[in-house]
Design a protein around this motif. Structure first.
Motif, PDB file in Angstrom:
ATOM      1  N   HIS A   1      30.440  35.484  27.622  1.00 33.21           N
ATOM      2  CA  HIS A   1      31.476  34.800  28.405  1.00 33.21           C
ATOM      3  C   HIS A   1      30.973  33.365  28.596  1.00 33.21           C
ATOM      4  O   HIS A   1      30.255  33.072  29.540  1.00 33.21           O
ATOM      5  CB  HIS A   1      31.675  35.499  29.756  1.00 33.21           C
TER       6      HIS A   1
ATOM      7  N   ARG B   1      35.157  28.861  36.489  1.00 30.12           N
ATOM      8  CA  ARG B   1      35.184  29.511  35.180  1.00 30.12           C
ATOM      9  C   ARG B   1      34.280  30.738  35.089  1.00 30.12           C
ATOM     10  O   ARG B   1      34.263  31.414  34.068  1.00 30.12           O
ATOM     11  CB  ARG B   1      34.784  28.515  34.098  1.00 30.12           C
ATOM     12  N   SER B   2      33.520  31.026  36.123  1.00 29.78           N
ATOM     13  CA  SER B   2      32.607  32.172  36.112  1.00 29.78           C
ATOM     14  C   SER B   2      33.375  33.477  36.248  1.00 29.78           C
ATOM     15  O   SER B   2      34.376  33.539  36.959  1.00 29.78           O
ATOM     16  CB  SER B   2      31.611  32.077  37.270  1.00 29.78           C
ATOM     17  N   PRO B   3      32.869  34.537  35.592  1.00 29.28           N
ATOM     18  CA  PRO B   3      33.492  35.847  35.794  1.00 29.28           C
ATOM     19  C   PRO B   3      33.277  36.307  37.234  1.00 29.28           C
ATOM     20  O   PRO B   3      32.215  36.092  37.807  1.00 29.28           O
ATOM     21  CB  PRO B   3      32.758  36.745  34.803  1.00 29.28           C
ATOM     22  N   VAL B   4      34.276  36.926  37.818  1.00 29.35           N
ATOM     23  CA  VAL B   4      34.225  37.301  39.228  1.00 29.35           C
ATOM     24  C   VAL B   4      33.458  38.599  39.437  1.00 29.35           C
ATOM     25  O   VAL B   4      32.657  38.717  40.349  1.00 29.35           O
ATOM     26  CB  VAL B   4      35.652  37.407  39.818  1.00 29.35           C
ATOM     27  N   GLY B   5      33.664  39.588  38.612  1.00 28.47           N
ATOM     28  CA  GLY B   5      32.965  40.866  38.770  1.00 28.47           C
ATOM     29  C   GLY B   5      33.472  41.639  39.979  1.00 28.47           C
ATOM     30  O   GLY B   5      34.543  41.377  40.514  1.00 28.47           O
TER      31      GLY B   5
ATOM     32  N   LEU C   1      25.327  36.669  30.764  1.00 30.19           N
ATOM     33  CA  LEU C   1      26.765  36.436  30.676  1.00 30.19           C
ATOM     34  C   LEU C   1      27.115  35.336  29.670  1.00 30.19           C
ATOM     35  O   LEU C   1      28.131  35.423  28.979  1.00 30.19           O
ATOM     36  CB  LEU C   1      27.325  36.076  32.052  1.00 30.19           C
TER      37      LEU C   1
ATOM     38  N   HIS D   1      30.785  30.176  29.883  1.00 30.94           N
ATOM     39  CA  HIS D   1      31.345  29.477  31.035  1.00 30.94           C
ATOM     40  C   HIS D   1      30.453  28.339  31.526  1.00 30.94           C
ATOM     41  O   HIS D   1      30.897  27.508  32.290  1.00 30.94           O
ATOM     42  CB  HIS D   1      31.593  30.468  32.170  1.00 30.94           C
TER      43      HIS D   1
ATOM     44  N   ALA E   1      30.025  34.259  40.920  1.00 25.47           N
ATOM     45  CA  ALA E   1      30.859  33.055  40.890  1.00 25.47           C
ATOM     46  C   ALA E   1      30.625  32.186  42.122  1.00 25.47           C
ATOM     47  O   ALA E   1      30.597  30.958  42.032  1.00 25.47           O
ATOM     48  CB  ALA E   1      32.332  33.428  40.786  1.00 25.47           C
TER      49      ALA E   1
END
Length: 144
Positions: free
Chosen positions: A120, A63-67, A104, A122, A73
Motif C-alpha cells: 500500500h 493516505r494511510s490505511p486505517v485498519g 505496509l 502511501h 493513520a
C-alpha cells in the motif's frame, strides 16, 4: 521515515542542479547568492521546512490505511531537531505504529500459509510530492 529536508536541490539561478552535502552548505549558498545574513536565511528555512513537514505528515495521515483501530493513520507526526548550521531538521515519522511502515509500504509474507500481502504505497508518493513543494517554496522565497 521520510525527511522533509532531505532533498537539497534548487531549480533556478546559480543554485540550479547543485546538490549540497548538508543543510548548512545550502543555507550558506543562498546567503551568498542573495547577499542575505545567514541568521535570517536560517529563520526563513526553518519556517518553510516546518510548514512543509507538517503538511507532509497530514498528507501521509490521509493516505494511510486505517485498519481496525486507526492508530497507524493517526500516528504520523513531526519531530524537529537542531542541526549543525543552527537551524532545525524536521523528520516525519509514525510515532504509534512505526514497525508497520515498511510492511505496509512494501509487500511482505503473512499468515501460516505465507501468502503475499500487497503493498500500500502511501509514504513514497507523498515524500516525492512534498520534496517538490519544498523546493518550489524555497526558490519562491529567494527570488527563484
Amino acid at each position: 521515515m521520510a525527511r522533509a529536508a532531505s532533498n537539497k536541490q534548487c531549480q533556478k539561478g546559480s543554485l540550479q542542479s547543485t546538490t549540497y552535502a548538508n543543510m548548512s552548505d545550502f543555507v550558506r549558498a543562498i546567503s551568498a547568492q542573495y547577499n542575505l545574513q545567514y541568521g535570517y536565511v536560517i529563520k526563513d528555512m526553518n519556517k518553510i521546512t516546518q510548514k512543509t513537514a507538517k503538511e507532509m505528515a497530514a498528507a501521509i495521515r490521509e493516505r494511510s490505511p486505517v485498519g481496525k483501530t486507526g492508530d497507524y493513520a493517526k500516528g504520523w507526526t513531526v519531530y524537529g531537531q537542531k542541526n549543525e548550521s543552527g537551524g532545525r531538521d524536521f523528520t516525519v515519522y509514525n510515532d504509534k505504529k512505526y514497525m508497520l511502515t515498511h510492511l505496509l509500504e512494501y509487500s511482505h509474507f503473512a499468515g501460516r500459509d505465507m501468502h503475499i500481502v500487497q503493498p500500500h504505497r502511501h509514504i513514497e508518493p507523498v515524500v516525492t510530492e512534498y520534496n517538490k513543494i519544498y523546493i518550489e517554496r524555497i526558490t519562491k522565497a529567494y527570488g527563484g
